[in-house]
Design an enzyme around this catalytic site. Structure first.
Site, short mmCIF file in Angstrom:
data_model
loop_
_atom_site.label_atom_id
_atom_site.label_comp_id
_atom_site.label_asym_id
_atom_site.label_seq_id
_atom_site.Cartn_x
_atom_site.Cartn_y
_atom_site.Cartn_z
N THR A 154 0.84 -1.20 0.00
CA THR A 154 0.00 0.00 0.00
C THR A 154 0.87 1.25 0.00
OG1 THR A 154 -1.87 -1.04 1.09
CG2 THR A 154 -1.54 1.29 1.57
N GLY A 210 -10.32 -3.11 3.21
CA GLY A 210 -9.29 -2.98 4.23
C GLY A 210 -9.38 -1.66 4.97
N ASP A 211 -8.31 -1.32 5.65
CA ASP A 211 -8.31 -0.09 6.46
C ASP A 211 -8.05 1.16 5.64
OD1 ASP A 211 -5.71 -1.19 6.01
OD2 ASP A 211 -4.91 0.32 7.38
N GLY A 260 -0.61 -2.25 6.38
CA GLY A 260 -0.51 -3.45 7.19
C GLY A 260 -1.74 -4.31 7.07
N ARG A 298 -14.30 -7.71 0.32
CA ARG A 298 -13.51 -7.27 1.49
C ARG A 298 -12.96 -5.85 1.33
NH1 ARG A 298 -7.94 -5.54 2.48
NH2 ARG A 298 -7.36 -6.22 4.55
N GLY A 352 -5.02 -4.93 7.34
CA GLY A 352 -6.10 -3.96 7.49
C GLY A 352 -7.11 -4.29 8.56
N1 ASP Z 1 -3.66 -2.15 4.66
C1 ASP Z 1 -3.97 -2.75 3.38
C2 ASP Z 1 -5.24 -3.55 3.48
O1 ASP Z 1 -5.44 -4.21 4.48
C3 ASP Z 1 -2.89 -3.63 2.88
C4 ASP Z 1 -1.55 -2.98 2.77
O2 ASP Z 1 -1.18 -2.19 3.62
O3 ASP Z 1 -0.84 -3.26 1.79
O4 ASP Z 1 -5.99 -3.56 2.55
#
Ligand code: ASP
Length: 355
Positions: free
Chosen positions: A199, A229-230, A251, A227, A253
């Site tokens: 990310t 993520g964060d 991270g 889904r 998420g």
């Molecule tokens: N945080 C992102 C997610 O969970 C993944 C990443 O940080 O690459 O979608």
């Protein structure tokens, strides 16, 4: 008396020397910028010097693009956008071109931006045809009627705003497809197959003292059932508030959502500032109720919140900038693609924890 100040509740007692010389929260013309390209299991032994150099060049390019905007007096939001655009177009990162694949073999992109001046925000999820999701998130913010758009509706909005669209193939790269295939063949989890979260994100303080944050991602390999993520969730992976800080996360998420990482960091900083002012008003402290948010203090809070993520079982990291110009990283993985630049002459990029 300027009532913009910042402190760290947890750090107040532990770090008294850092609070000895209170100063204004934001010096005129000071700016600060930080970026990340994902955290994860990164070690020098597992990376060729050529690959390392490629990542360093990409990070430096994104860092320079954002820093140039800020140096020239541009807005924090423009700096965030400039850096993220470059990283979205770079297939090395899991955002825009080069995004990871869903279980069904598609690329579904998420992005968010937030402006610390008035806490306006824009976010999009499940994007499959917009070349730069960060531009779409910003358009949502500018429009202002909604904060968070998804899927087909978000893409209809993109077409209305004449935001560039591409065929789904634009996002697809061989290494990401291979990761999905390996995940299925060896029954691996996304963590096993990705090793790192690619990310991208940026946080900025501009010369006017405004903060902004942005994050863009393809999510996690093999994600299913729509889904999210964060990254596009305001308060989880992205947050900005001029009273405290700007944060972008990367991270696992699910854990960042549960902790509400980005807003939790900002809230702790803001409340600590309130406490400092209260103590001053009650005659319990000197210094005008203003406390400079030093790098060490911001780090202290970011580390405390990241420790909560770890406690629940999650890995990853954050970048944070504060009105004082502090630009810090906090991560619990062996590496994070990252960079920071400030008006004080800081200009550095790094990959591994030991760097
Ligand atoms: N945080 C992102 C997610 O969970 C993944 C990443 O940080 O690459 O979608």
């Amino acid at each position: 008396m300027t009532r913009s100040f910042i402190a760290v509740a947890l750090g107040l007692l532990a770090l008294p020397t850092l609070l000895a010389t209170p100063a204004t929260a934001h010096e005129a013309e000071a700016w600060s910028f930080a970026i990340h390209g994902g955290a994860g299991t990164l070690s020098r032994e597992n990376m060729t010097p050529e690959r390392e150099a490629e990542y360093e060049a990409a990070l430096q390019g994104a860092l320079d693009a954002g820093a140039a905007v800020l140096r020239d007096g541009g807005t924090a939001m423009d700096a965030v956008e400039a850096a993220i655009l470059l990283m979205e177009d770079d297939p090395k990162f899991n955002a825009g071109r080069g995004a990871v694949f869903t279980w069904e073999g598609a690329n579904e992109l998420d992005a968010a931006v937030m402006d610390g001046r008035d806490r306006t925000a824009g976010a999009v999820t499940g994007i499959t045809a917009v070349k730069n999701p960060i531009l779409l998130a910003r358009a949502v913010m500018r429009d202002g009627r909604h904060v968070f758009l998804s899927g087909a509706g978000a893409e209809e909005f993109a077409r209305e705003r004449e935001i560039e669209t591409v065929a789904p193939e634009w996002f697809q790269t061989a290494p990401r497809r291979e990761a999905l295939e390996r995940m299925k063949a060896d029954q691996l989890s996304a963590y096993d197959v990705d090793h790192k979260f690619g990310t991208v994100g940026a946080v900025a303080l501009d010369q006017a003292g405004n903060l902004a944050a942005g994050t863009s991602t393809g999510g996690m390999t093999g994600k299913r059932w729509g889904r999210i993520g964060d990254a596009p969730i305001i308060g989880a992976g992205t947050y900005a508030d001029n009273r405290s800080c700007a944060v972008s996360a990367t991270g696992a998420g699910e854990y960042f959502i549960r902790v509400g990482v980005a807003q939790e960091i900002c809230t702790r900083l803001r409340l600590a500032g309130d406490t400092a002012l209260e103590e001053f008003d009650n005659g319990q402290s000197e210094g005008g109720g203003e406390i400079t948010l030093t790098d060490a203090l911001v780090e202290n809070v970011a580390d405390a919140v990241m420790a909560e993520v770890k406690e629940l079982g999650g890995d990853g990291g954050v970048i944070v900038v504060a009105p004082s110009g502090a630009a810090v990283f906090s991560f619990n993985t062996s590496g994070m693609y990252r960079g920071r630049a400030t008006s004080k002459g800081v200009n550095e990029i790094a990959i591994f924890a030991e760097d």
